[in-house]
Design a protein around this motif. Structure first.
Motif, PDB file in Angstrom:
ATOM      1  N   MET A 107       5.462   7.783   2.386  1.00 58.66           N
ATOM      2  CA  MET A 107       4.264   7.768   3.207  1.00 58.66           C
ATOM      3  C   MET A 107       4.598   7.523   4.683  1.00 58.66           C
ATOM      4  O   MET A 107       4.039   8.138   5.554  1.00 58.66           O
ATOM      5  N   ASP A 108       5.491   6.590   4.907  1.00 54.19           N
ATOM      6  CA  ASP A 108       5.816   6.244   6.291  1.00 54.19           C
ATOM      7  C   ASP A 108       6.879   7.204   6.796  1.00 54.19           C
ATOM      8  O   ASP A 108       8.065   6.940   6.716  1.00 54.19           O
ATOM      9  N   GLU A 109       6.404   8.309   7.358  1.00 57.32           N
ATOM     10  CA  GLU A 109       7.353   9.352   7.670  1.00 57.32           C
ATOM     11  C   GLU A 109       7.982   9.241   9.044  1.00 57.32           C
ATOM     12  O   GLU A 109       9.057   9.752   9.277  1.00 57.32           O
ATOM     13  N   VAL A 144       6.529  -0.630   8.725  1.00 59.12           N
ATOM     14  CA  VAL A 144       5.093  -0.828   8.816  1.00 59.12           C
ATOM     15  C   VAL A 144       4.423   0.525   9.004  1.00 59.12           C
ATOM     16  O   VAL A 144       4.883   1.333   9.810  1.00 59.12           O
ATOM     17  N   THR A 145       3.369   0.774   8.240  1.00 57.58           N
ATOM     18  CA  THR A 145       2.599   1.993   8.454  1.00 57.58           C
ATOM     19  C   THR A 145       1.786   1.831   9.726  1.00 57.58           C
ATOM     20  O   THR A 145       1.161   0.797   9.924  1.00 57.58           O
ATOM     21  N   MET A 146       1.844   2.816  10.596  1.00 49.71           N
ATOM     22  CA  MET A 146       1.100   2.676  11.842  1.00 49.71           C
ATOM     23  C   MET A 146      -0.130   3.568  11.913  1.00 49.71           C
ATOM     24  O   MET A 146      -1.142   3.207  12.461  1.00 49.71           O
ATOM     25  N   LYS A 174       0.827  -1.210   0.000  1.00 49.03           N
ATOM     26  CA  LYS A 174       0.000   0.000   0.000  1.00 49.03           C
ATOM     27  C   LYS A 174       0.858   1.255   0.000  1.00 49.03           C
ATOM     28  O   LYS A 174       0.649   2.166  -0.790  1.00 49.03           O
ATOM     29  N   SER A 175       1.826   1.286   0.910  1.00 47.57           N
ATOM     30  CA  SER A 175       2.651   2.492   1.015  1.00 47.57           C
ATOM     31  C   SER A 175       3.509   2.651  -0.225  1.00 47.57           C
ATOM     32  O   SER A 175       3.681   3.750  -0.739  1.00 47.57           O
ATOM     33  N   THR A 176       4.047   1.556  -0.718  1.00 49.13           N
ATOM     34  CA  THR A 176       4.876   1.618  -1.913  1.00 49.13           C
ATOM     35  C   THR A 176       4.038   2.142  -3.077  1.00 49.13           C
ATOM     36  O   THR A 176       4.461   3.029  -3.815  1.00 49.13           O
ATOM     37  N   LEU A 178      -5.435   8.309   1.424  1.00 53.17           N
ATOM     38  CA  LEU A 178      -5.376   7.959   2.832  1.00 53.17           C
ATOM     39  C   LEU A 178      -4.738   6.579   2.917  1.00 53.17           C
ATOM     40  O   LEU A 178      -5.398   5.568   2.706  1.00 53.17           O
ATOM     41  N   ASP A 179      -3.447   6.557   3.161  1.00 56.80           N
ATOM     42  CA  ASP A 179      -2.743   5.269   3.219  1.00 56.80           C
ATOM     43  C   ASP A 179      -2.935   4.718   4.610  1.00 56.80           C
ATOM     44  O   ASP A 179      -2.569   5.336   5.599  1.00 56.80           O
ATOM     45  N   SER A 180      -3.531   3.541   4.707  1.00 54.93           N
ATOM     46  CA  SER A 180      -3.846   3.054   6.042  1.00 54.93           C
ATOM     47  C   SER A 180      -2.933   1.911   6.426  1.00 54.93           C
ATOM     48  O   SER A 180      -2.334   1.255   5.590  1.00 54.93           O
TER      49      SER A 180
HETATM   50 MG   LIG Z   1       2.376   0.700   4.760  1.00 55.51          MG
END
Ligand SMILES: [Mg+2]
Ligand SMILES: Nc1nc2c(ncn2[C@@H]2O[C@H](COP(=O)(O)OP(=O)(O)O)[C@@H](O)[C@H]2O)c(=O)[nH]1
Lengths: 378, 680
Positions: free
Chosen positions: B298-300, B309-311, B258-260, B328-330
């Motif tokens: 996205m994962d800042e 991991v996106t939190m 997702k983030s990629t 909205l990246d979840s």
């Molecule tokens: Mg992610």
């Protein structure tokens, strides 16, 4: 609890003198003292005196009073029990029948008399004076922005501190705000730790959270401990363990107690037994729902058919002001025991007891399926 | 044992010695039942607390607007809906729905009048204006302060009537052309019935059961939504906006990409500068996580980068030829589903990212640990976004490079997932399937180039699929409602901004608003979107609102920004209609749950299981059952620890959809059917 002397007839009248010595004992005393009993203790009362000069003077006098109990209040913050009732001892300052409130505290002995020492009351007495190791364990349950510090004793769980901070979610440049807010939050938790955790009392400290908050906090704790030379933390690193929790809310405390590494440390304790019993109930309900039930109506229905194998019941059902109600549950417990079943009396001051209390306070695992239960309204 | 006494500092003032010496001050022991008075006092204090929280909430009348009742699930849809909000079934003929909704005649104003009489007994606007001039007056005054120079707001009674009748007229002019879609409906139905043989079918059918009791009486209030007349500027140039905003949630199992994918899209569309990208690439390499370079856009946060991991939900913006897209990246990780819920409640449409790799797709469907029953986050997320009201979905089948762009794999995934999506209530026509590779940039913003993919796939690329989404409807005819997703404080300027999506209504700089809970009045200082100041924000826009005159410590995610005359209600005890998802442990009376509603989250417990609903008819089939099992639907009452901003689903969808979670899983989805102890 120190049992100073005892003079009672099982299922008959009797009197005992007790001295509470730890926080847990106040809870036992709370469960023991019922409306209708009499309690005698030393107390202080302000009395007004007419002076020779005609004026009035207030004076505090120490007296020994015995009252017939009408209500009992438990103050978990201060470990105090307030027992209200009417005076029954002839006394120069307090008339017979006048109301008085006795405040029972740690290390102050009191005498309690009951007309009937039923099996539940005798059990409490027995448990309270059993010197089995206490389960003192501290749990820091957290999620981003919320942390609670619990102390889990033998039969009570207390919240020592609650920290709540709003942490912004990330939004581009605001990311710095997120990280500094998180730091500040951790610092507050660390302060609470230093204030409330004493390794001479607790066996271990569990840091629990969903996700990575627990790891992040532990890293912060160890780093700061090095930096500030916090001996208490550095020397007890091995007694600090991590566990997964599904949320930072109190009810997730049961996840923490259930996790194998924590369970190992506390498996002999009452808290752990309760956690396991409740887990068994849920497992049965999921796998074979006709062999589990809850709610007084359903449990009694099952008991009438001699079906109850394990009874789970919270202590506060016995604390009912209505004596007939208490009798009802006492009989239920005795009847389950008589037919060879096991009874777990949950402390409503532990999470699993709290959870059971929500589920009507009473539940049972059955020997054989009772599909009829499905047709019986709750 | 003696040592145990000094355990921990105690909170209450009992620092006296523990000896038997009674020299301490015992002021409390004054007289009989001193402490009972104490108890009284504390009781009183509590009341005081509550009353200080009391809010002048305008409880609405039983707003029974023009509805049509779904033939399948009996849900009362708004007139403008062509398909049922809950189950996606097409609307039946106008005549029938008219009948169901209180027997309105087929034509003319007489019918319309009778509707009004029927649906709002004693609450006809005419009466309001005539009999309660004060309330009309105060409304007038307040709305003037809200927006001066609004010439439409005269005090004339006649105009009020007109205003109130407006929607009715709309209804009458609604074409009954939907008759022709009857045929379609049949098709749609048999289609669903035929394909959903698997167990999840039950979910679909029960989702359809969630309907509302139309005839439940509800308290009335001085000002109801119908009396709201949007100001002129709100509607101005609504249509000639250059780009429409589209809130797009990216959901899916952890590590599906997702983030990629989001990072890559932003990069390709020029939203990430070369310098930034270089920096990310370099840093990612240094940390030995080269493959995460795009995800890092996205994962800042450091923590997210560290763990890969996106939190939390990341928000980013890009423009397509048709939309200004808010991405909205979840988080996909199980523990972060609550964050995902908060993000996805704002979505107009969603991209469900699935990992095509052998084993990964399966994990997303059936849970991470093989052999352990459970639901993977692909399924959980799909169910959740559908119950948020999102009905348009793009399924991005990612990492096609790993499976050699195999058509067979694509078909397999499409077949498996397709059945499940249908069972969640997604219509086939609203689901787009896009095979792609975020890593190798295949099929993202331009059609694929790899022959292994182009040989069998000629459909739309991701960006085209995004452009083909239906524009979200924007309800500016209702008073302002903006649930607060996030609060940003800038220390330096002492400013505070509330971020979120406007569900209804509109605001502009200078607008007076009220922030719930707490009913705090505030003024909009400015509005920003992706760091650009904008003049007006309308329903559907995702913005940061900089507020003035509000106590920033009281501004919290989970709150709602409202029109000053129409603050949303608060309640701590609610009646819900829920559908129990695939849970292992049944839901009992007293079960503890986490209650999620818009961006608010609260500990709660099931106070009562009122009745079980029949899977087929949606009618109560059994009262007071002893527990609820997976796939059952039921009416329950929940008691929350604290009151939240909430509205009946029939009145406001965004504030009436709920999710119950327990033990780290979503155990039920549902809607609010009644506020039991609405705090006024
Ligand atoms: Mg992610
Ligand atoms: N081979 C391949 N790997 C990918 C692709 N998309 C993402 N990945 C990898 O999958 C991993 C997880 O990606 P991430 O975006 O963090 O997933 P998220 O958890 O869904 O946000 C990373 O190592 C990515 O490099 C793709 O299209 N092909």
């Amino acid at each position: 609890m120190q049992l100073i002397w005892k003079n009672l007839v099982p299922d008959g009248p009797g009197t005992v003198k007790l001295k509470p010595v730890e926080d847990d004992d106040m809870w036992h005393a709370y469960n023991l003292i019922c409306p209708g009993d009499t309690v005698q203790a030393t107390t202080v009362r302000k009395v007004l005196r007419e002076m020779a000069s005609g004026g009035r003077d207030a004076e505090r006098v120490k007296l020994k009073l015995e009252i017939r109990v009408e209500a009992v209040d438990y103050d978990k913050e201060g470990s105090v029990l307030r027992v209200r009732g009417k005076n029954i001892t002839e006394n120069e300052h307090v008339k017979i029948g006048q109301f008085h409130t006795l405040e029972l505290e740690l290390h102050r002995p009191f005498v309690i008399s009951k007309d009937i020492w039923d099996s539940i009351a005798r059990d409490i007495l027995h448990q309270a004076s059993d010197p089995a190791a206490s389960a003192d364990l501290s749990v820091i349950l957290m999620q981003e922005g919320l942390a609670q510090l619990f102390l889990i004793g033998r039969s009570i769980t207390t919240v020592r501190s609650r920290i709540e901070t709003s942490i912004p979610r990330k939004h581009g440049p605001a990311i710095a705000g997120y990280e500094s807010a998180l730091k500040k939050f951790f610092e507050n938790v660390l302060q609470a730790w230093l204030k409330h955790i004493d390794f001479s009392i607790v066996r271990c400290v569990v840091i629990a959270s969903p996700g990575f908050t627990k790891d992040q906090f532990r890293d912060y704790l160890f780093l700061e401990a090095q930096r500030r030379d916090l001996r208490a933390v550095i020397e007890n690193k091995s007694r600090i363990i991590l566990a997964h929790a599904t949320s930072g809310y109190k009810h997730s405390l049961k996840d923490v107690l259930e996790s194998p590494n924590v369970m190992n440390l506390i498996k002999d304790t009452k808290a752990a037994q309760e956690v396991r019993a409740l887990k068994d109930f849920f497992t049965m309900l999921s796998n074979d729902s006709s062999r589990a039930c809850y709610g007084p109506r359903h449990v009694e229905f099952a008991n009438d058919r001699m079906a109850v194998e394990t009874l789970l019941i919270t202590d506060n059902l016995f604390r009912n002001a209505d004596i007939a109600e208490r009798q009802r549950y006492v009989h239920l417990v005795e009847s389950v025991k008589d037919s060879g079943g096991t009874v777990h009396i949950f402390s409503s001051m532990h999470v699993s007891g709290e959870q059971l209390e929500q589920l009507t306070g009473i539940a049972a695992l059955l020997r054989f399926p009772l599909p009829e239960l499905d047709d019986l309204e709750m | 044992m003696g040592t145990c006494m000094v355990k921990m500092p105690r909170k209450v003032g009992h620092a006296h010695g523990y000896d038997d010496d009674y020299d301490d001050d015992y002021d409390d022991y004054y007289d009989d039942y001193d402490d009972s008075e104490d108890a009284h006092r504390s009781n009183h204090d509590m009341k005081g607390n509550i009353s200080s929280q009391k809010l002048p909430v305008a409880k609405e009348t039983a707003r029974k607007p023009i509805v049509w009742s779904c033939s399948i699930c009996t849900f009362d849809n708004e007139e403008s809906m062509v398909v049922c909000e809950i189950c996606g079934v097409f609307k039946e003929s106008f005549v029938k729905s008219g009948k169901e909704a209180n027997g309105i005649g087929n034509d003319t104003a007489a019918g319309s009048m009778s509707t009004m009489a029927n649906t709002q007994p004693g609450k006809m606007p005419v009466k309001v204006a005539a009999k309660e001039p004060i309330s009309a007056d105060s409304y007038e005054k307040a709305s003037m302060s809200y927006e001066r120079g609004n010439t439409l707001h005269s005090t004339s009674t006649a105009q009020k009537v007109e205003i109130a009748m407006l929607p009715q007229e709309k209804k009458l002019s609604q074409p009954s052309a939907t008759l022709s879609s009857n045929h379609k409906l049949q098709e749609n139905l048999s289609d669903t019935l035929a394909t959903t043989k698997d167990s999840s079918e039950v979910i679909a059918s029960s989702l359809r059961q969630i309907n509302l009791d139309r005839d439940r009486p509800s308290a009335s209030t001085p000002i109801s939504d119908e009396q709201y007349k949007p100001d002129k500027w709100i509607q101005l140039d609504q249509d000639n906006e250059a780009l429409r905003q589209l809130n797009l949630a990216i959901v899916g199992h952890v590590d599906s990409g997702k983030s990629t994918l989001s990072g890559r899209l932003l990069h390709l569309l020029g939203k990430i500068s070369k310098r930034e990208m270089h920096k990310n690439e370099k840093e990612a390499k240094e940390k030995g996580k080269g493959s995460f370079a795009y995800a890092w856009a996205m994962d800042e946060s450091a923590e997210e980068r560290e763990r890969g991991v996106t939190m939390t939900v990341a928000v980013a913006y890009f423009d397509s030829s048709k939309y200004r897209v808010v991405v909205l990246d979840s988080p996909g990780h199980k523990d972060f589903v609550p964050n995902m819920i908060s993000g996805a409640t704002q979505a107009d449409a969603a991209i469900l990212v699935v990992d095509a790799c052998i084993g990964s797709f399966e994990a997303g469907m059936d849970g991470q640990v093989p052999g352990v029953a459970g639901v993977g986050q692909t399924k959980e997320h799909a169910q959740l976004v559908r119950s948020f009201g999102v009905d348009q979905l793009i399924v991005a089948i990612n990492k096609m490079d790993v499976v050699g762009y195999s058509k067979q794999r694509y078909d397999f995934i499409k077949a498996q997932l397709g059945v499940f999506l249908r069972s969640c209530g997604f219509r086939d026509s609203s689901v787009a399937w896009v095979p792609l590779s975020a890593m190798e940039n295949q099929n993202l913003i331009v059609p694929a180039t790899d022959a292994r993919l182009t040989s069998w796939f000629q459909g739309k690329c991701l960006l085209e699929a995004i452009n083909s989404l239906q524009p979200p409807s924007r309800d500016v005819s209702k008073p302002l409602i903006m649930p607060i997703c996030d609060v940003i404080r800038t220390q330096s300027m002492g400013q505070v901004a509330a971020c979120g999506k406007l569900e209804t209504g509109a605001i502009r700089a200078g607008s007076k608003v009220v922030v719930m809970p707490g009913c705090q009045p505030a003024t909009v200082r400015s509005i920003e979107q992706d760091s650009n100041v904008c003049s007006v924000a309308r329903a559907g826009d995702n913005v940061a609102v900089i507020l003035h005159g509000v106590d920033s410590s009281k501004l919290m995610p989970g709150g709602v920004i409202c029109h000053p005359d129409f603050p949303v209600p608060m309640a701590a005890r609610l009646e819900l209609k829920i559908l129990v998802l695939d849970v292992a442990i049944p839901i009992l009376i007293g079960s503890q749950v986490e209650f999620h509603i818009h961006h608010a989250k609260e500990a709660a417990r099931i106070a009562k299981i009122v009745s079980l609903l029949d899977q087929k008819t949606g009618k109560a089939s059994k009262s007071a059952p002893r527990f609820l099992k997976a796939k059952q639907s039921a009416v329950v009452e929940v008691a929350l620890d604290e009151a939240v901003c909430v509205q009946e689903f029939s009145k406001c969808k965004a504030l009436g959809r709920v999710f119950l979670r327990a033990n780290g899983n979503t155990v039920a989805v549902g809607i609010v059917t009644r506020l039991i102890d609405s705090v006024q």
